[in-house]
Design a protein around this motif. Structure first.
Motif, mmCIF file in Angstrom:
data_model
loop_
_atom_site.group_PDB
_atom_site.id
_atom_site.type_symbol
_atom_site.label_atom_id
_atom_site.label_comp_id
_atom_site.label_asym_id
_atom_site.label_seq_id
_atom_site.Cartn_x
_atom_site.Cartn_y
_atom_site.Cartn_z
ATOM 1 N N ALA A 97 0.829 -1.208 0.000
ATOM 2 C CA ALA A 97 0.000 0.000 0.000
ATOM 3 C C ALA A 97 0.857 1.249 0.000
ATOM 4 O O ALA A 97 0.610 2.200 -0.750
ATOM 5 N N VAL A 98 1.900 1.264 0.843
ATOM 6 C CA VAL A 98 2.793 2.424 0.911
ATOM 7 C C VAL A 98 3.527 2.600 -0.407
ATOM 8 O O VAL A 98 3.658 3.708 -0.933
ATOM 9 N N THR A 99 4.021 1.482 -0.966
ATOM 10 C CA THR A 99 4.750 1.548 -2.226
ATOM 11 C C THR A 99 3.863 2.043 -3.358
ATOM 12 O O THR A 99 4.304 2.803 -4.221
ATOM 13 N N ALA A 100 2.606 1.611 -3.355
ATOM 14 C CA ALA A 100 1.681 2.032 -4.411
ATOM 15 C C ALA A 100 1.360 3.517 -4.328
ATOM 16 O O ALA A 100 0.997 4.135 -5.324
ATOM 17 N N GLY A 101 1.464 4.095 -3.130
ATOM 18 C CA GLY A 101 1.166 5.504 -2.964
ATOM 19 C C GLY A 101 -0.152 5.793 -2.281
ATOM 20 O O GLY A 101 -0.647 6.927 -2.325
#
Length: 223
Positions: A97-101
């Motif tokens: 989720a964090v990586t996706a933005g």
């Protein structure tokens, strides 16, 4: 009159969708424009309706919420902010989720008023990740968020930048930070840019995760 925040809900559980929508419909400043049952529909409806916020369940048929988030956020000019909801606070989910933005990663067990608050926070472009999730599960990929010596990295920040980072980690908007510190919003934006550059972080989401991961967010005195 202020324009309502438009929201799309994507969840394969009809009862959750209808219940969450009923809660949102009680809010004058929020307008639920669509509810869908899978990730493919979520991507299509976000492209069609351009809602301010999309609330995506992690586990959905046809495409997961995380897969849908990546597709939505990869579109040039996209303005829809993403909140990911789950019943499982897996570190893999958080990392993706964090990586996706995504601007929010929250458990479905949160009280309704906190989910509503999360929508407002995401709509203004700020980050809200449950602090308990961050503390428990970001350790496995800390290297992507923090330098090997976080205290040394924090010490590179000015006193004012440390104040801004701590307020940012508590989901304050640029306007709220500016009001609290009695400076202009552009000054706050400059401080945020400096924080990201000095700490080697990609965006505000990583800054919030970094602050919680290192314990900086919970210090009594950021200075």
């Amino acid at each position: 009159m202020t324009t309502p925040i438009t929201v799309l809900i994507a969840d394969d559980h009809a009862l959750f969708r209808s219940g969450f929508r009923a809660i949102l419909d009680t809010q004058d400043d929020i307008d639920c424009v669509a509810e869908v049952a899978d990730g493919e529909q979520a991507v299509a409806e976000v492209q069609r309706l351009r809602p301010d916020v999309a609330v995506l369940d992690v586990r959905m048929p046809r495409r997961t919420g995380l897969g849908a988030a990546r597709s939505i956020l990869s579109v040039p000019g996209n303005r829809t902010r993403i909140i990911v909801l789950t019943t499982h606070d897996s570190d893999d989910y958080v990392r993706e989720a964090v990586t996706a933005g995504a601007l929010g990663f929250l458990l479905k067990s949160m009280p309704p008023e906190e989910l509503i608050s999360a929508i407002r926070i995401a709509a203004r472009g700020d980050v809200l990740i449950d602090p308990s999730i961050v503390r428990r599960h970001l350790g496995r990929f800390a290297e992507s968020l923090a330098t090997p010596e976080p205290d040394a990295a924090i010490n590179r920040l000015t006193t004012r930048e440390r104040e801004v980072l701590q307020l940012l980690s508590r989901a304050h908007s640029n306007a709220e930070i500016a009001d609290r510190l009695r400076v202009g919003e552009q000054t706050v934006k400059t401080h945020v840019s400096n924080i990201l550059r000095k700490l080697g972080l990609r965006d505000r989401t990583h800054a919030v995760a970094y602050a919680h991961l290192t314990g900086f967010a919970t210090r009594d005195n950021a200075g």
